[in-house]
Design a protein around this motif. Structure first.
Motif, mmCIF file in Angstrom:
data_model
loop_
_atom_site.group_PDB
_atom_site.id
_atom_site.type_symbol
_atom_site.label_atom_id
_atom_site.label_comp_id
_atom_site.label_asym_id
_atom_site.label_seq_id
_atom_site.Cartn_x
_atom_site.Cartn_y
_atom_site.Cartn_z
ATOM 1 N N GLY A 1 1.059 -1.132 0.047
ATOM 2 C CA GLY A 1 -0.083 -0.052 -0.096
ATOM 3 C C GLY A 1 0.832 1.258 0.045
ATOM 4 O O GLY A 1 1.789 1.448 0.253
ATOM 5 N N GLU A 2 0.027 2.302 -0.076
ATOM 6 C CA GLU A 2 0.737 3.650 -0.090
ATOM 7 C C GLU A 2 0.077 4.437 0.981
ATOM 8 O O GLU A 2 -1.010 5.128 1.366
ATOM 9 N N ASN A 3 1.263 5.264 1.589
ATOM 10 C CA ASN A 3 0.405 5.858 3.035
ATOM 11 C C ASN A 3 0.524 7.418 2.657
ATOM 12 O O ASN A 3 1.529 8.428 1.825
ATOM 13 N N GLU A 4 -0.962 7.640 3.056
ATOM 14 C CA GLU A 4 -1.111 9.151 2.756
ATOM 15 C C GLU A 4 0.255 10.256 3.551
ATOM 16 O O GLU A 4 0.546 11.236 2.742
ATOM 17 N N LEU A 5 0.266 9.641 4.394
ATOM 18 C CA LEU A 5 0.960 11.263 5.056
ATOM 19 C C LEU A 5 2.489 10.523 5.036
ATOM 20 O O LEU A 5 3.418 11.746 5.047
ATOM 21 N N GLU A 6 3.214 9.356 4.623
ATOM 22 C CA GLU A 6 3.866 9.499 3.664
ATOM 23 C C GLU A 6 4.251 10.020 2.514
ATOM 24 O O GLU A 6 5.176 11.451 1.968
ATOM 25 N N THR A 7 2.497 10.324 1.802
ATOM 26 C CA THR A 7 2.659 10.463 0.323
ATOM 27 C C THR A 7 3.389 12.119 0.199
ATOM 28 O O THR A 7 3.263 13.049 -0.448
ATOM 29 N N ARG A 8 2.291 12.852 1.417
ATOM 30 C CA ARG A 8 2.053 14.358 1.611
ATOM 31 C C ARG A 8 3.454 14.975 2.637
ATOM 32 O O ARG A 8 3.149 16.338 2.929
ATOM 33 N N ASP B 1 -0.403 -3.818 5.662
ATOM 34 C CA ASP B 1 -0.694 -2.687 5.230
ATOM 35 C C ASP B 1 -0.406 -1.259 5.157
ATOM 36 O O ASP B 1 -1.448 -0.921 6.740
ATOM 37 N N VAL B 2 0.251 -0.624 5.195
ATOM 38 C CA VAL B 2 0.322 0.673 5.949
ATOM 39 C C VAL B 2 -0.689 1.985 5.539
ATOM 40 O O VAL B 2 0.169 2.564 6.026
ATOM 41 N N THR B 3 -1.696 1.629 4.673
ATOM 42 C CA THR B 3 -2.692 2.634 4.966
ATOM 43 C C THR B 3 -3.162 2.551 6.159
ATOM 44 O O THR B 3 -3.627 3.789 5.866
ATOM 45 N N LYS B 4 -2.759 1.521 6.887
ATOM 46 C CA LYS B 4 -3.410 1.694 8.415
ATOM 47 C C LYS B 4 -2.678 2.843 9.637
ATOM 48 O O LYS B 4 -3.458 2.642 10.113
ATOM 49 N N VAL C 1 0.266 10.527 13.172
ATOM 50 C CA VAL C 1 1.828 10.482 13.950
ATOM 51 C C VAL C 1 2.252 9.803 15.183
ATOM 52 O O VAL C 1 1.336 10.013 15.675
ATOM 53 N N GLY C 2 3.024 8.690 15.534
ATOM 54 C CA GLY C 2 2.761 8.338 16.943
ATOM 55 C C GLY C 2 2.322 6.673 16.743
ATOM 56 O O GLY C 2 2.471 5.969 17.628
ATOM 57 N N GLN C 3 1.721 6.762 15.900
ATOM 58 C CA GLN C 3 0.743 5.347 15.570
ATOM 59 C C GLN C 3 1.496 3.964 15.456
ATOM 60 O O GLN C 3 2.501 4.772 14.231
ATOM 61 N N THR C 4 1.500 3.191 15.807
ATOM 62 C CA THR C 4 2.474 1.924 16.012
ATOM 63 C C THR C 4 1.688 0.653 15.053
ATOM 64 O O THR C 4 0.452 0.820 15.606
ATOM 65 N N ILE C 5 2.241 -0.423 14.849
ATOM 66 C CA ILE C 5 1.961 -2.011 13.962
ATOM 67 C C ILE C 5 2.229 -2.558 15.006
ATOM 68 O O ILE C 5 3.921 -3.061 14.744
ATOM 69 N N LEU D 1 6.310 -1.563 13.199
ATOM 70 C CA LEU D 1 6.109 -0.085 12.496
ATOM 71 C C LEU D 1 5.682 0.993 13.140
ATOM 72 O O LEU D 1 4.849 0.815 14.300
ATOM 73 N N VAL D 2 6.429 2.326 13.199
ATOM 74 C CA VAL D 2 5.715 3.163 13.761
ATOM 75 C C VAL D 2 6.028 4.118 13.684
ATOM 76 O O VAL D 2 6.768 4.365 11.479
ATOM 77 N N MET D 3 5.274 5.208 12.725
ATOM 78 C CA MET D 3 4.949 6.157 12.451
ATOM 79 C C MET D 3 5.458 7.224 12.754
ATOM 80 O O MET D 3 4.915 7.602 14.161
#
Length: 232
Positions: free
Chosen positions: A112-119, A147-150, A154-158, A181-183
């Motif tokens: 997937g493509e993460n929106e925060l990274e894209t922006r 799925d990184v779109t989840k 910022v601060g969210q983790t998987i 993963l850590v955002m």
């Protein structure tokens, strides 16, 4: 996944003689396992490369050794690579009992493509690239896909405990609370790049012993340096 098979021949060339195998397009390999004597074999390099791409270290490969009636179910446990070309140099194959559980390291794959990274507002930090599991050989997952779109803020983790798999067949050997993963904020990338640049451009640091050796070398005359040849 389809049944993966690989043909092999018993290997008599050992030690430095295996260079002849590689020159002919074959690879030296060993089959070993619990309660088994190690068997030296040779396999076609191109055939192995194809199988390796499909099986990785988690897919069962059925090796057919000449002179043996039954195929051997194995996992690709280790691949030594040529330091110059990165091509396979030697292969270790672990023979498994299909009715006994074994351990394996399952790769983590991001999708997937993460929106925060894209922006440009966030940066995903991956702290684990593979997860150790225990299962019957046929039940080992080929990979853990995340799925990184989840990751929406910022601060969210998987975490390991968030992975999707059959808990009845697969036992994950890693703490479920450990992050995969850590955002982070996008600024983290700039900080990392600055640190790397400082290390790269900083003054050379050498030990006192090395400094003395350099000083002695600069005083000598007629000393010719000789580079070590890489080992075969």
């Amino acid at each position: 996944m389809e049944k993966l098979t690989l043909s092999a021949k018993s290997r008599t060339l050992l030690g430095k003689q295996v260079k002849l195998l590689r020159q002919s397009g074959n690879l030296p390999a060993n089959i070993y396992g619990k309660g088994l004597n190690s068997t030296s074999i040779e396999i076609n390099e191109k055939d192995f490369r194809t199988i390796w791409r499909q099986a990785g270290e988690t897919g069962i490969v059925y090796v057919s050794v000449d002179g043996e009636e039954a195929t051997r179910p194995v996992l690709i446990h280790g691949v030594q690579k040529n330091p110059v070309t990165s091509s396979a140099y030697h292969v270790d194959l672990y023979q498994v009992n299909l009715k006994e559980k074994t351990t394996a390291n399952v790769p983590v794959v991001l999708a997937g493509e993460n929106e925060l990274e894209t922006r440009g507002e966030g940066l995903i930090i991956q702290t684990l690239s593979e997860i150790e599991v225990e299962a019957l050989p046929a039940d080992i997952p080929h990979q853990f896909e995340i799925d990184v779109t989840k990751l929406l803020e910022v601060g969210q983790t998987i975490k390991v405990g968030d992975l999707d798999y059959d808990h009845d067949k697969v036992e994950v050997k890693v703490d479920p609370e450990e992050n995969i993963l850590v955002m982070q904020t996008a600024e983290m990338k700039e900080v990392v790049e600055e640190v790397v640049e400082e290390v790269a451009t900083g003054p050379e640091v050498i030990s006192e012993t090395e400094a003395e050796a350099r000083a002695e070398g600069s005083e000598g005359e007629g000393v010719e340096a000789k580079a070590e040849e890489p080992s075969a």
